[in-house]
Design a protein around this motif. Structure first.
Motif, PDB file in Angstrom:
ATOM      1  N   UNK A 148       0.809  -1.226   0.000  1.00 33.23           N
ATOM      2  CA  UNK A 148       0.000   0.000   0.000  1.00 33.23           C
ATOM      3  C   UNK A 148       0.841   1.274   0.000  1.00 33.23           C
ATOM      4  N   UNK A 149       2.043   1.241   0.579  1.00 25.96           N
ATOM      5  CA  UNK A 149       2.891   2.432   0.644  1.00 25.96           C
ATOM      6  C   UNK A 149       3.864   2.507  -0.534  1.00 25.96           C
ATOM      7  N   UNK A 150       3.609   1.700  -1.571  1.00 22.39           N
ATOM      8  CA  UNK A 150       4.446   1.671  -2.771  1.00 22.39           C
ATOM      9  C   UNK A 150       5.895   1.237  -2.483  1.00 22.39           C
ATOM     10  N   UNK A 151       6.083   0.441  -1.459  1.00 21.06           N
ATOM     11  CA  UNK A 151       7.394  -0.175  -1.218  1.00 21.06           C
ATOM     12  C   UNK A 151       7.321  -1.626  -1.670  1.00 21.06           C
ATOM     13  N   UNK A 152       8.434  -2.167  -2.107  1.00 14.39           N
ATOM     14  CA  UNK A 152       8.463  -3.495  -2.691  1.00 14.39           C
ATOM     15  C   UNK A 152       8.247  -4.549  -1.607  1.00 14.39           C
TER      16      UNK A 152
ATOM     17  N   UNK B 255      12.072   1.570  -1.917  1.00 17.56           N
ATOM     18  CA  UNK B 255      11.087   2.550  -2.400  1.00 17.56           C
ATOM     19  C   UNK B 255      11.186   2.695  -3.915  1.00 17.56           C
ATOM     20  N   UNK B 256      10.214   3.410  -4.506  1.00 19.63           N
ATOM     21  CA  UNK B 256      10.225   3.607  -5.959  1.00 19.63           C
ATOM     22  C   UNK B 256      11.466   4.367  -6.421  1.00 19.63           C
ATOM     23  N   UNK B 257      11.900   5.457  -5.725  1.00 18.74           N
ATOM     24  CA  UNK B 257      13.122   6.139  -6.186  1.00 18.74           C
ATOM     25  C   UNK B 257      14.346   5.231  -6.137  1.00 18.74           C
ATOM     26  N   UNK B 258      14.386   4.296  -5.197  1.00 24.89           N
ATOM     27  CA  UNK B 258      15.534   3.398  -5.117  1.00 24.89           C
ATOM     28  C   UNK B 258      15.534   2.395  -6.258  1.00 24.89           C
ATOM     29  N   UNK B 259      14.345   2.080  -6.782  1.00 23.36           N
ATOM     30  CA  UNK B 259      14.245   1.102  -7.866  1.00 23.36           C
ATOM     31  C   UNK B 259      14.325   1.744  -9.241  1.00 23.36           C
TER      32      UNK B 259
ATOM     33  N   UNK C 228       5.937   5.689 -12.298  1.00 24.28           N
ATOM     34  CA  UNK C 228       5.546   4.379 -11.765  1.00 24.28           C
ATOM     35  C   UNK C 228       4.461   4.565 -10.718  1.00 24.28           C
ATOM     36  N   UNK C 229       4.575   5.593  -9.887  1.00 21.87           N
ATOM     37  CA  UNK C 229       3.577   5.842  -8.842  1.00 21.87           C
ATOM     38  C   UNK C 229       2.211   6.149  -9.467  1.00 21.87           C
ATOM     39  N   UNK C 230       2.181   6.928 -10.586  1.00 21.61           N
ATOM     40  CA  UNK C 230       0.911   7.214 -11.261  1.00 21.61           C
ATOM     41  C   UNK C 230       0.268   5.930 -11.780  1.00 21.61           C
ATOM     42  N   UNK C 231       1.093   5.038 -12.327  1.00 22.45           N
ATOM     43  CA  UNK C 231       0.541   3.774 -12.845  1.00 22.45           C
ATOM     44  C   UNK C 231      -0.035   2.941 -11.707  1.00 22.45           C
ATOM     45  N   UNK C 232       0.630   2.892 -10.571  1.00 26.80           N
ATOM     46  CA  UNK C 232       0.135   2.125  -9.430  1.00 26.80           C
ATOM     47  C   UNK C 232      -1.170   2.721  -8.905  1.00 26.80           C
ATOM     48  N   UNK C 233      -1.199   4.055  -8.810  1.00 30.73           N
ATOM     49  CA  UNK C 233      -2.418   4.714  -8.319  1.00 30.73           C
ATOM     50  C   UNK C 233      -3.593   4.484  -9.281  1.00 30.73           C
TER      51      UNK C 233
END
Length: 651
Positions: free
Chosen positions: A47-51, A73-77, A86-91
């Protein structure tokens, strides 16, 4: 059989004979297996966009283990720039869309970003936690340039790996055990194993000594936990155990971590450090021995010889005294039968002969290899290793301090070892000089005490005579006593003059104090003061002598007086030249051989009226010039005094 059954036509209406397909398992293990089998990287985001989970292709693409990936996190990946897409696609998927895509780049642990098409899909709440999203990355093929870059990096790494002069081994960790996967040539040469004998084997068990295996396994675990480890280790090689500096670095922290272990040989460095520690310990021990003021000299020498044997790792050590061409063993350590205290041999048959001849320290690693075979010393003692240094006392050879072995030494004597032996020899020289000076001082003090008693006695007698006669003059006014007083005072004056002569004559002379003196003129001047007409003098071409004129005159006066006092008033004296001095002899009764040493001592006199200082004054003046005095029998049986060691001029 109907065609529909074999050609895929409609199934018959009656399904009673058909077996239904097995139901799909509902367990999460089945879902994990399906996702893991996909060839593309698969993400499961919470839910928090962490892997929350990643399949093996994802771990391979980014170069991280499952544990390292979890929670990223997304910036780390994807980096900060692509993380928003990537966050927009997940949302979007969470908002109800079936799929959402984004063109982004995945960030691997090493190397350039990997472009990919990221597709997000919803994950049913029946399979995982709510609001979880599955992502699939369709990796773009590497461009030609990227492929060439990777190839060059791989080639450079391979060249570095194979070309390093230090041993390098490629390993992977399986179940906590480092399994070798490759090794460079330097590794094979250093450890004496081929690549085939290394690959697939437990690296720690292969190289580490048994008692250090636990330590080696601990270092492997640390490398997995920390990513790298550095340590000094001992490993078995084809040359025996050697010291290495180990640098172990992981380049993959996947489920099966891989890394390189680089071994830098530091054995010589460790040996130098140990040698330095041994040398410092030996020097401290030497200082403690030599500084022990309560220990006698012989005890110090014994302890120093034992210390030298230990430091040099040689079984024999000995102190010699060399005199009249003979080597005498004074102290020794070891069981060599010919190197024991009390043993002696001609110097020509000893190793010390060469030490004395070359006047410097002699060090022989292997006598046979150095050409000593057939030498009398080698034949007699059978020593193949030898190191010895001279001991000088007041600039004169005393002996040697030596260490030796019957076997050849594996290595040459180092400069530090040579210096160590020289230091011990210098100390022995200083200690012997100090001991000799102390003994001389004690003898001088003893003579001074005796001399002081003698002087007090000799002065007291004429002083008592003078005082007694003076009292008689005062009581009786008889002036006839004055002549006795005069003789007593003259006697006292004579004693005082002799004392001054000894004190003044014994002072050392420098070159500036000396000049060439005409001995014939001094003889004539001295003879004029001899008020004995019956005595005779023969001067047989006396030379010119480099001396202090006043002291030389005093020397002659005392020899003349001694001859007349003991030879009678009709004695005849003869003075002549020697190669390096002169002689004075008389035709009197001479001096018995058993008294010749005694007559030169202060206070000795055969005449009750004599001071006993005349010949002592002669000896004192001779010593002050650095000459030698010998007392022998003259040609007519009288006493003959020979003064040698002087600079003479016969012209």
């Amino acid at each position: 059989m109907p065609a529909s059954e074999t050609q895929g036509g409609p199934p018959p209406d009656d399904h009673t004979d058909a077996e239904p397909p097995p139901p799909l398992p509902e367990q999460s293990d089945f879902a994990d297996a399906v996702l893991a089998a996909m060839p593309d990287p698969v993400f499961v985001f919470g839910p928090q966009n962490t892997l929350a989970w990643g399949n093996p292709p994802l771990r391979q693409a980014v170069g991280h283990s499952a544990a390292a990936l979890r929670g990223k996190s997304l910036p780390e990946l994807f980096g900060k720039g692509d993380a928003a897409a990537v966050e927009q696609a997940l949302d979007a998927v969470r908002a109800g869309r079936d799929t959402a895509t984004a063109e982004v780049a995945l960030l691997p642990r090493e190397g350039p970003p990997r472009p990919c098409t990221f597709t997000a899909r919803p994950l049913s709440g029946d399979v995982g936690p709510p609001n979880c999203v599955v992502g699939i990355a369709r990796m773009a093929p590497l461009s030609t340039a990227q492929d060439e870059t990777l190839r060059l990096e791989r080639d450079r790494l391979a060249a570095l790996y194979t070309g390093l002069p230090s041993p390098v081994v490629h390993y992977e960790v399986q179940g906590g055990v480092a399994i070798a996967r490759g090794a460079n040539v330097a590794f094979e040469e250093a450890f004496g194993v081929s690549r085939s004998e290394v690959v697939g084997h437990d690296l720690d068990a292969l190289l580490a000594p048994d008692e250090r295996l636990s330590q080696a396994e601990t270092l492997t675990r640390r490398a997995v936990e920390e990513g790298s480890v550095q340590a000094e280790v001992i490993r078995e090689t084809n040359e025996g155990r050697r010291h290495f500096r180990l640098n172990s670095v992981l380049f993959s922290d996947s489920e099966t971590p891989e890394g390189y272990a680089i071994y830098t040989d530091i054995t010589e460095q460790k040996e130098r450090e140990q040698t330095l520690r041994d040398e410092q310990a030996a020097l401290r021990s030497m200082y403690r021995i030599t500084a022990d003021q309560n220990a006698p000299f012989d005890d110090k020498v014994r302890r120093l010889i034992e210390l030298g044997c230990t430091y040099l790792d040689l079984p024999y050590g000995f102190l010699t005294r060399i005199s009249d061409g003979t080597q005498h063993i004074l102290q020794a350590t070891g069981d060599h039968p010919l190197l024991q205290p009390g043993k002696s041999c001609p110097l020509s048959e000893s190793y010390c002969r060469t030490t004395v001849e070359q006047e410097t320290l002699l060090a022989v690693q292997d006598a046979a290899a150095a050409g000593w075979t057939g030498d009398p010393a080698h034949e007699k003692f059978g020593l193949r290793t030898y190191i010895g240094s001279q001991i000088l006392v007041d600039g004169t050879l005393y002996g040697t301090l030596c260490f030796a072995a019957s076997d050849a030494r594996p290595t040459a004597f180092t400069e530090r070892e040579r210096t160590f032996v020289e230091l011990m020899s210098r100390w022995a020289s200083y200690e012997l000089e100090h001991r000799r000076a102390t003994e001389q001082l004690e003898r001088q003090n003893e003579r001074l005490d005796n001399f002081a008693g003698l002087v007090a006695h000799d002065l007291r007698n004429p002083l008592n005579v003078a005082k007694g006669r003076l009292e008689l003059v005062e009581d009786t006014e008889d002036l006839s006593h004055l002549s006795a007083i005069d003789r007593a005072l003259a006697r006292m004056d004579e004693i005082i003059e002799d004392l001054l002569a000894i004190t003044w004559g014994g002072q050392k002379l420098s070159n500036e104090d000396l000049e060439y003196c005409d001995l014939a003129s001094l003889i004539a001047s001295c003879w004029e003061r001899v008020d004995v007409p019956e005595a005779g003098l023969v001067a047989d071409a006396p030379p010119r002598v480099r001396a202090d004129a006043n002291r030389l005159q005093r020397l002659l006066e005392n020899l003349f007086r001694n001859a007349i006092e003991h030879g009678g008033e009709d004695v005849t004296l003869r003075i002549g030249a020697l190669d390096d001095g002169f002689f004075v002899e008389d035709d009197g009764p001479g001096i018995p051989s058993d008294q010749q040493e005694e007559v030169l001592k202060a206070g000795y006199s055969s005449d009750e009226e004599g001071t006993g200082l005349g010949l002592s004054i002669v000896k004192t003046i001779v010593d002050a010039h650095g000459w030698s005095l010998a007392l022998t029998e003259g040609r007519d049986g009288g006493a003959r005094f020979e003064v040698t060691g002087a600079e003479v001029d016969r012209e």
